[in-house]
Design a protein around this motif. Structure first.
Motif, PDB file in Angstrom:
ATOM      1  N   UNK A   1       0.895  -1.143   0.000  1.00 11.08           N
ATOM      2  CA  UNK A   1       0.000   0.000   0.000  1.00 11.08           C
ATOM      3  C   UNK A   1       0.938   1.198   0.000  1.00 11.08           C
ATOM      4  N   UNK A   2       0.702   2.155  -0.866  1.00 12.51           N
ATOM      5  CA  UNK A   2       1.646   3.275  -0.986  1.00 12.51           C
ATOM      6  C   UNK A   2       0.933   4.581  -0.680  1.00 12.51           C
ATOM      7  N   UNK A   3       1.609   5.439   0.038  1.00 15.07           N
ATOM      8  CA  UNK A   3       0.979   6.698   0.457  1.00 15.07           C
ATOM      9  C   UNK A   3       2.040   7.792   0.542  1.00 15.07           C
ATOM     10  N   UNK A   4       1.602   9.011   0.230  1.00 16.08           N
ATOM     11  CA  UNK A   4       2.521  10.153   0.317  1.00 16.08           C
ATOM     12  C   UNK A   4       2.815  10.447   1.778  1.00 16.08           C
TER      13      UNK A   4
ATOM     14  N   UNK B   1       6.592  12.756  -4.161  1.00 14.47           N
ATOM     15  CA  UNK B   1       8.058  12.808  -4.203  1.00 14.47           C
ATOM     16  C   UNK B   1       8.645  11.869  -3.155  1.00 14.47           C
ATOM     17  N   UNK B   2       7.960  11.754  -2.025  1.00  7.76           N
ATOM     18  CA  UNK B   2       8.401  10.846  -0.963  1.00  7.76           C
ATOM     19  C   UNK B   2       7.201  10.018  -0.527  1.00  7.76           C
ATOM     20  N   UNK B   3       7.361   8.711  -0.563  1.00 12.08           N
ATOM     21  CA  UNK B   3       6.231   7.863  -0.166  1.00 12.08           C
ATOM     22  C   UNK B   3       6.629   6.903   0.956  1.00 12.08           C
ATOM     23  N   UNK B   4       5.613   6.450   1.681  1.00 10.36           N
ATOM     24  CA  UNK B   4       5.764   5.362   2.629  1.00 10.36           C
ATOM     25  C   UNK B   4       5.103   4.133   2.019  1.00 10.36           C
TER      26      UNK B   4
END
Ligand code: MLT
Ligand code: MN
Length: 312
Positions: free
Chosen positions: A159-162, A186-189
């Motif tokens: 699962x990707x999130x900013x 630009x940066x994700x968790x």
């Protein structure tokens, strides 16, 4: 799911090539307790045979040499690799330069946000990854993706999130003195788990994060493990050490200490295990005998190291 920290240092590594700060000096001198660390990357696998790399560090060649699981199968084809997919969490040099090492006509899938994929597309050197072999696949912000290799699903769901962060240093727009041209994506968790796994068997990997928001706290709540931005212990650590002018905040990295730091802001979040990764070569927690290491240990945090396995 198996998960391994293959590089626990921030950009530059530990020791950094040109660094004469006391910690780099001491680790070069093999002072007891200090351990060299390579640049930021982890690897995950559902079956132990096929692996997903999260970030491709400039040290990847050495990391593969140190990690038998990531080496070619001796019974396989003349050219083969267990690395079937790569996921990027930002476009910083410490996370993308290793892609150049993964050339030589090897098929894998490359996953990243639109912003990160655009950065690769705008840098012709990344054409060394033959696009007929390396599919570039967009990750949604706030969505779930089943990671696939060239031969199908790998049994890993992300699962990707900013997260609050910054555009890569080499893309900073100085006409924007606040955000330097940074945008969502630009940066994700990344939340990493086997499909259908309990929350307690999920890992959140967030090697870059400028701030802990309520949204982030609730997102990671209940996770089995958090691998989190451990760049600096204090915000002014680099200027205080005399190695550079930038604060952690200016680099898009939250400090461990302080009222707004990661120790305080993640204190009450329900996470079974918490490990710092992406540790800068100025961070005093690198020294196991330091008072700062004791502070993080008392707060329930581990300081990640190369080769560390995370059992779930
Ligand atoms: C960072 O994490 O701030 C970057 O890796 C810095 C860099 O690109 O050297
Ligand atoms: Mn970095």
């Amino acid at each position: 799911m198996k998960l391994k920290i293959i590089g626990s240092a921030a950009g530059g590594g530990f020791p950094q090539w040109n660094c004469n700060y006391r910690l780099s000096r001491e680790v070069r001198a093999a002072r007891t307790g200090l351990t060299p660390r390579s640049q930021s990357s982890i690897a995950a696998s559902a079956d132990g045979a096929n692996w997903v790399l999260f970030n491709a560090s400039p040290d990847i060649r050495e990391q593969i040499s140190n990690t038998p699981e990531l080496q070619p199968d001796t019974d396989g084809a003349l050219r083969n690799s267990p690395i079937k997919a790569v996921v990027l969490t930002n476009a910083d040099v410490d996370h993308i330069a290793g892609l150049l090492t993964l050339r030589e006509k090897q098929a894998f899938n490359l996953y990243a946000s639109t912003r990160i994929l655009d950065t690769l597309a705008n840098n012709p050197i990344f054409r060394v990854l033959d696009e007929t072999l390396v599919n570039r696949i967009e990750l949604p912000l706030g969505g779930t993706t089943q990671i696939e290799g060239p031969d199908g699903p790998l049994g890993i769901e992300i699962e990707t999130y900013a997260v609050p962060g910054k555009i890569a240093l080499f893309l900073e727009d100085n006409s924007d003195p606040v955000n330097f041209g940074s945008d969502d994506g630009d940066t994700i968790g990344v939340r990493i788990a086997e499909p259908g796994a309990d929350a307690g068997a999920a890992v959140h990997y967030i090697p870059g994060c400028a701030r802990v928001t309520d949204e982030l706290r609730s997102r990671i709540s209940g996770a089995g493990c958090l691998l989190f931005d451990g760049t600096v212990f204090t915000d002014t650590e680099m200027p205080d050490a005399g190695v550079g002018a930038k604060t952690g905040a200016r680099m898009g990295h939250i400090a461990m200490s302080g009222d707004e730091g990661s120790l305080a802001s993640l204190k009450d979040v329900d996470v079974a295990r918490r490990v710092f990764v992406h540790i800068n070569n100025t961070n005093p927690v690198l020294d196991p005998a330091s008072p700062e290491r004791e502070v993080v240990a008392r707060a329930g945090w581990e300081v990640g190291h190369d080769g560390q396995e995370v059992e779930l």
